[in-house]
Scaffold this motif. Sequence first.
Motif, PDB file in Angstrom:
ATOM      1  N   THR A   3     -13.798  16.120   3.458  1.00 30.00           N
ATOM      2  CA  THR A   3     -12.384  16.122   3.823  1.00 30.00           C
ATOM      3  C   THR A   3     -11.558  16.581   2.645  1.00 30.00           C
ATOM      4  OG1 THR A   3     -12.383  13.798   3.278  1.00 30.00           O
ATOM      5  CG2 THR A   3     -12.431  14.346   5.605  1.00 30.00           C
ATOM      6  N   PRO A   4     -10.375  17.132   2.903  1.00 34.19           N
ATOM      7  CA  PRO A   4      -9.494  17.546   1.807  1.00 34.19           C
ATOM      8  C   PRO A   4      -9.175  16.336   0.947  1.00 34.19           C
ATOM      9  CG  PRO A   4      -8.622  18.283   3.932  1.00 34.19           C
ATOM     10  CD  PRO A   4      -9.781  17.401   4.206  1.00 34.19           C
ATOM     11  N   PRO A   5      -8.736  16.568  -0.272  1.00 37.17           N
ATOM     12  CA  PRO A   5      -8.469  15.446  -1.178  1.00 37.17           C
ATOM     13  C   PRO A   5      -7.619  14.378  -0.494  1.00 37.17           C
ATOM     14  CG  PRO A   5      -7.558  17.529  -2.040  1.00 37.17           C
ATOM     15  CD  PRO A   5      -8.403  17.855  -0.861  1.00 37.17           C
ATOM     16  N   THR A   6      -8.071  13.162  -0.551  1.00 38.05           N
ATOM     17  CA  THR A   6      -7.335  12.110   0.133  1.00 38.05           C
ATOM     18  C   THR A   6      -6.352  11.460  -0.819  1.00 38.05           C
ATOM     19  OG1 THR A   6      -8.950  10.488  -0.477  1.00 38.05           O
ATOM     20  CG2 THR A   6      -9.283  11.585   1.624  1.00 38.05           C
ATOM     21  N   GLY A   7      -5.518  10.641  -0.229  1.00 40.00           N
ATOM     22  CA  GLY A   7      -4.468  10.053  -1.050  1.00 40.00           C
ATOM     23  C   GLY A   7      -4.849   8.714  -1.633  1.00 40.00           C
ATOM     24  N   HIS A   8      -6.078   8.616  -2.216  1.00 44.02           N
ATOM     25  CA  HIS A   8      -6.462   7.319  -2.754  1.00 44.02           C
ATOM     26  C   HIS A   8      -5.466   6.784  -3.742  1.00 44.02           C
ATOM     27  CE1 HIS A   8     -10.027   7.008  -0.634  1.00 44.02           C
ATOM     28  NE2 HIS A   8     -10.624   8.030  -1.206  1.00 44.02           N
ATOM     29  N   GLN A   9      -5.003   7.718  -4.598  1.00 42.13           N
ATOM     30  CA  GLN A   9      -4.108   7.240  -5.645  1.00 42.13           C
ATOM     31  C   GLN A   9      -2.651   7.342  -5.210  1.00 42.13           C
ATOM     32  OE1 GLN A   9      -6.549   9.625  -6.256  1.00 42.13           O
ATOM     33  NE2 GLN A   9      -7.990   8.030  -6.834  1.00 42.13           N
ATOM     34  N   SER A  10      -2.459   8.019  -4.094  1.00 35.22           N
ATOM     35  CA  SER A  10      -1.066   8.226  -3.693  1.00 35.22           C
ATOM     36  C   SER A  10      -0.419   6.895  -3.321  1.00 35.22           C
ATOM     37  CB  SER A  10      -0.993   9.190  -2.519  1.00 35.22           C
ATOM     38  OG  SER A  10      -1.755   8.688  -1.467  1.00 35.22           O
ATOM     39  N   PRO A  11       0.911   6.843  -3.412  1.00 35.03           N
ATOM     40  CA  PRO A  11       1.620   5.573  -3.175  1.00 35.03           C
ATOM     41  C   PRO A  11       1.576   5.182  -1.699  1.00 35.03           C
ATOM     42  CG  PRO A  11       3.172   7.378  -3.420  1.00 35.03           C
ATOM     43  CD  PRO A  11       1.815   7.951  -3.689  1.00 35.03           C
ATOM     44  N   LEU A  12       1.895   3.950  -1.456  1.00 34.19           N
ATOM     45  CA  LEU A  12       1.956   3.480  -0.075  1.00 34.19           C
ATOM     46  C   LEU A  12       3.170   4.087   0.598  1.00 34.19           C
ATOM     47  CD1 LEU A  12       1.175  -0.332  -0.424  1.00 34.19           C
ATOM     48  CD2 LEU A  12      -0.366   1.529   0.206  1.00 34.19           C
ATOM     49  N   ILE A  13       2.956   4.577   1.825  1.00 30.93           N
ATOM     50  CA  ILE A  13       4.108   5.056   2.580  1.00 30.93           C
ATOM     51  C   ILE A  13       4.597   3.940   3.505  1.00 30.93           C
ATOM     52  CG2 ILE A  13       2.665   6.082   4.389  1.00 30.93           C
ATOM     53  CD1 ILE A  13       4.813   8.240   4.693  1.00 30.93           C
ATOM     54  N   LEU A  14       3.613   3.105   3.904  1.00 32.69           N
ATOM     55  CA  LEU A  14       3.940   2.059   4.871  1.00 32.69           C
ATOM     56  C   LEU A  14       3.243   0.771   4.485  1.00 32.69           C
ATOM     57  CD1 LEU A  14       4.906   1.133   7.810  1.00 32.69           C
ATOM     58  CD2 LEU A  14       2.573   1.660   8.470  1.00 32.69           C
ATOM     59  N   GLU A  15       3.973  -0.284   4.587  1.00 28.52           N
ATOM     60  CA  GLU A  15       3.335  -1.574   4.421  1.00 28.52           C
ATOM     61  C   GLU A  15       3.900  -2.519   5.469  1.00 28.52           C
ATOM     62  OE1 GLU A  15       2.116  -4.621   0.835  1.00 28.52           O
ATOM     63  OE2 GLU A  15       3.534  -3.014   0.444  1.00 28.52           O
ATOM     64  N   MET A  16       3.006  -3.148   6.213  1.00 29.22           N
ATOM     65  CA  MET A  16       3.443  -4.146   7.176  1.00 29.22           C
ATOM     66  C   MET A  16       2.907  -5.473   6.660  1.00 29.22           C
ATOM     67  SD  MET A  16       2.707  -2.117  10.758  1.00 29.22           S
ATOM     68  CE  MET A  16       3.791  -3.070  11.818  1.00 29.22           C
ATOM     69  N   ARG A  17       3.797  -6.449   6.515  1.00 28.91           N
ATOM     70  CA  ARG A  17       3.369  -7.712   5.902  1.00 28.91           C
ATOM     71  C   ARG A  17       3.534  -8.876   6.855  1.00 28.91           C
ATOM     72  NH1 ARG A  17       6.400  -7.376   0.248  1.00 28.91           N
ATOM     73  NH2 ARG A  17       5.442  -5.454  -0.518  1.00 28.91           N
ATOM     74  N   SER A  18       2.478  -9.632   6.974  1.00 28.75           N
ATOM     75  CA  SER A  18       2.378 -10.818   7.848  1.00 28.75           C
ATOM     76  C   SER A  18       3.139 -10.665   9.148  1.00 28.75           C
ATOM     77  CB  SER A  18       2.847 -12.113   7.211  1.00 28.75           C
ATOM     78  OG  SER A  18       3.270 -11.998   5.966  1.00 28.75           O
ATOM     79  N   ILE A  19       2.730  -9.654   9.894  1.00 33.73           N
ATOM     80  CA  ILE A  19       3.367  -9.437  11.198  1.00 33.73           C
ATOM     81  C   ILE A  19       2.776 -10.421  12.204  1.00 33.73           C
ATOM     82  CG2 ILE A  19       3.768  -7.804  13.050  1.00 33.73           C
ATOM     83  CD1 ILE A  19       5.112  -6.845  10.560  1.00 33.73           C
ATOM     84  N   THR A  20       3.643 -11.150  12.873  1.00 34.54           N
ATOM     85  CA  THR A  20       3.207 -12.055  13.930  1.00 34.54           C
ATOM     86  C   THR A  20       4.004 -11.723  15.173  1.00 34.54           C
ATOM     87  OG1 THR A  20       2.674 -13.802  12.371  1.00 34.54           O
ATOM     88  CG2 THR A  20       3.048 -14.470  14.643  1.00 34.54           C
ATOM     89  N   LYS A  21       3.291 -11.582  16.271  1.00 35.15           N
ATOM     90  CA  LYS A  21       3.975 -11.235  17.525  1.00 35.15           C
ATOM     91  C   LYS A  21       3.373 -12.067  18.645  1.00 35.15           C
ATOM     92  CE  LYS A  21       6.018  -8.849  20.806  1.00 35.15           C
ATOM     93  NZ  LYS A  21       7.458  -9.000  21.052  1.00 35.15           N
ATOM     94  N   GLU A  22       4.227 -12.787  19.332  1.00 35.71           N
ATOM     95  CA  GLU A  22       3.726 -13.616  20.433  1.00 35.71           C
ATOM     96  C   GLU A  22       4.292 -13.151  21.761  1.00 35.71           C
ATOM     97  OE1 GLU A  22       3.563 -17.924  20.081  1.00 35.71           O
ATOM     98  OE2 GLU A  22       4.006 -17.674  17.956  1.00 35.71           O
TER      99      GLU A  22
END
Lengths: 519, 422
Positions: A3-22
């Motif tokens: 695969t083309p170079p991946t973004g291992h070192q690249s910054p996070l674009i998205l972070e979802m934290r402790s999502i709870t859905k009922e």
Amino acid sequence: MQTPPTGHQSPLILEMRSITKEFPGVKALADVNLAVRAGEIHAICGENGAGKSTLMKVLSGVYPHGTYTGDIYFQGAVQSFRDINASEQAGIVIIHQELALIPELSIMENIFLGNEPTRFGIIDWAAARVRAMELLARVGLADSPDTPIKEIGVGKQQLVEIAKALNKSVKLLILDEPTAALNESDSQHLLDLIRGLKGKGITSIMISHKLNEIEQVADSITILRDGESIETLDVANDGVNEDRIIKGMVGRTLESRFPDHTPQIGEKFFEVNHWNVAHPQIPDRMVCKDSSFFVRRGEIVGFAGLMGAGRTELARSIFGRSYGKFVSGTITLNGQDIVLRNVAQAIDAGLGYVTEDRKTLGLNLLDDIKATTVAANLKEISPRSIVDRNREFEVAEHYRKTLRTKTPSVEEGVNKLSGGNQQKVVLAKWMFTQPDLLILDEPTRGIDVGAKFEIYGIIQELANQGKGVIVISSELPELLGLSDRIYTIFEGAVTGVVDKSEATPEHLMRLMTSSRVPA
Amino acid sequence: MNAIKQLFGGNTRQFGMIFALVALVVFFQIMTEGVTLTSGNLMNLLNGNAYILILAIGMVLVIIAGHIDLSVGSIAAFVGITVALAIRDWDLPWWAGVLLGLALGAVIGAWQGFWVAYIGIPAFIVTLAGMMLFRGLNQFVGKSNTIPVPEDFQYLGAGYLPEIGPNTGYNNLTVLLGLATVALVVTMGLRGRAKAARLGAVVAPMWVQATKLALISAAILYATYLFATGRPGTSLPIPGIILIGLVLFYGFISSRTVIGRHIYAVGGNRHAAELSGVRSKKVNFMVMMNMAILAGLAGMIFVGRSTASGPSDGMMWELDAIAAVFIGGAAVTGGVGTVVGSIIGGLVMAVLNNGLQLLGVGADATQIIKGLVLLAAVAFDVYNKSQGKPSITGMLSRGLLTKNKPQAEAVEAAEDKIPTRA
Ligand SMILES: Nc1ncnc2c1ncn2[C@@H]1O[C@H](COP(=O)(O)OP(=O)(O)OP(=O)(O)O)[C@@H](O)[C@H]1O
Ligand SMILES: [Mg+2]
């Protein structure tokens, strides 16, 4: 696969934290975390009902801020999307499990739906056309932008959805089971496209039950189980393979993809000869051409063919002429010629047909699980035409258990089930008709590996009871693993029949793509 | 499984409607200083609206199946005038007139059902045509005259139960009917509960069930009291008895029988229904035909009440019936709705009409209010659906009226029961 170079070192674009859905009675997501790096392809895996689609709906504003708890950080900022428009503004576009295109409108009109280029408030179709051509070129779709959506296949419809997303200057593209309804070459094209987009800096999140595809394109994989995030795997470094993903999903290793089965094949009991059916609107276009086949008791028969080869048409025309215009041909059941003029007669004769298109043909989304389970065999639980609702409950409970449908109760509406669990309910509906011959059209579409294994087991069990089963599938490995005998179909005609012992993918492929009729 | 839940159609929407109805009644009872809940007024209310409510029963089935019927008012008028003429000119006894009217309704229904089900013309068009066609036929047959009907036929629309047995100060038959209904509701409620519990289905706790039954019984008994203590010679009116009979019958048909299931299935997803072996054409034909028979009956009841059949009978009835059905929670797209809900929707409109009239509000303002109520009821519904929340009244009543969360034991209990094929 390189695969083309991946973004291992690249910054996070998205972070979802402790999502709870009922939902009432169900905790669909419990403290789920998801971190996606800019420019990567991030896969989400999990069993049916694990919460994958729900997580993506939270992310894209389908479930607005306030209906869940937890935080979403996108491009460094906390986001609280009110609706889909808000998330699209931010550059997040979701393509849902069920496509949302308007069949009557053209490709171009669909691409710009809700986003029409205007001049002085009037739609500027000239500009739209130029832009549409550009977008179609980017996704590799050669059809005219004026073609109505209903005239192109699902594979191309997916491409239109992506073109639509590209038009919205997407930064994060979410694809919920994009290849579930696609054949191998269409899937490949789609995956290549996603990889191409990655080269252009577009991040993708992809949900799929086709683990081989995930292994092939994903840079990282987050696994959900029962509404919890279990782990995130780094494909390049963690040595991820399908078995590893499965272990994460189900919490144990799966020894084999198909249950052990020794077929006990009896006499020939169902036979179709010289079956000719015309297209429902175009009388001189034949959708089934002089097709003949038979099924023996205890036998699992596969129907292989490319998408559009006419397998579904053949099955449905046999199933009480529910498709096309009957022209000629005979059906023999237990040595007697029978005529099945409508579905009710077909069901009475002992046939069952599980449709490939559960949303439009298989389910009444307004019904609950128990009403759906008994819908095709109401007679059985209705002495003197009065529905015995206690029996209905028992029956539904029985199948909920056997198929392990994930739901709080059989009184839940089928529209609230995850895609795979809806499929199980449709299966239950037909198993309850206790058919002698069950035709399954893409029975494992959108179903997770564990449940597939169970469904294979159920199919084999039906065969062991001396019933005949026909499986239509676009996944050759599935047909090869399950069937005792495989018919190949090309352009409406049966082009060959292969015994399990002689079946190889190459041999089948050859028969599926040639009009050579066997001697 | 749960007779009471079934009685109310079992969704929060309808509980909401019941609360709205009760609130309206209480409101008008206070505003009119007690005139609303008097024997005389209730009888008026029932007699003056029975024919619309009967239409609503047929209409909800049509709408569940995904159609609409605009012709019911014209059919009612055409059947009414034909029966009036037949009785006058051919000297038919009243019962023969009724049979003739029902048969004529069936023929008209078969005509419309044929175009809708077998030719595939949308019911909107077929019944729009029917609306003109049968209105015209009414005026053609009756030469635009008003035709009176004899007294025995008027019994159908304005009659009362006879006084029999000892003089108790009450109308004895009404009292008996009321008591029998209470007994039926209580035994069905308890038996259904016991049976469901035996099977391991989730049932409401006993006190919830008991409260429900007590509330319903109290309401029935109070209504019985009011109807049994009207001016001498009155009772529960005949149109009311016919209506109650029809509600029970159609409520049962729609929720408990195979044909009822098929109507919902066709309206919910016609293709899926067909692939499950439902004959959708037959279902469509039957709902259209049934509607026309009920329209004929409604027309005859109206003629009985107004003592004569005229050229403008039944004008706008279709709209009142359709409004009742939608207030009662049916969906325009089909597949959703209940008989009891539609009756409640119809009663909301009727109480509103009646109360405003008692308060001396003009016809103009009454129309405006009714229009807004229809819009508000459906808007409320749509809003709740989009929010994924139950209605406000639904939430208030949740503890009392909805089922408990599923219990693990209950689920386990059904574990070993395996359905068998006879
Ligand atoms: N609208 C809803 N109301 C109630 N429950 C829901 C609703 N939507 C989803 N659920 C429940 O939430 C859980 C997660 O569903 P979700 O659709 O996210 O699963 P999924 O991982 O996408 O599964 P699949 O692979 O089958 O598509 C399931 O148990 C489902 O029944
Ligand atoms: Mg899903």
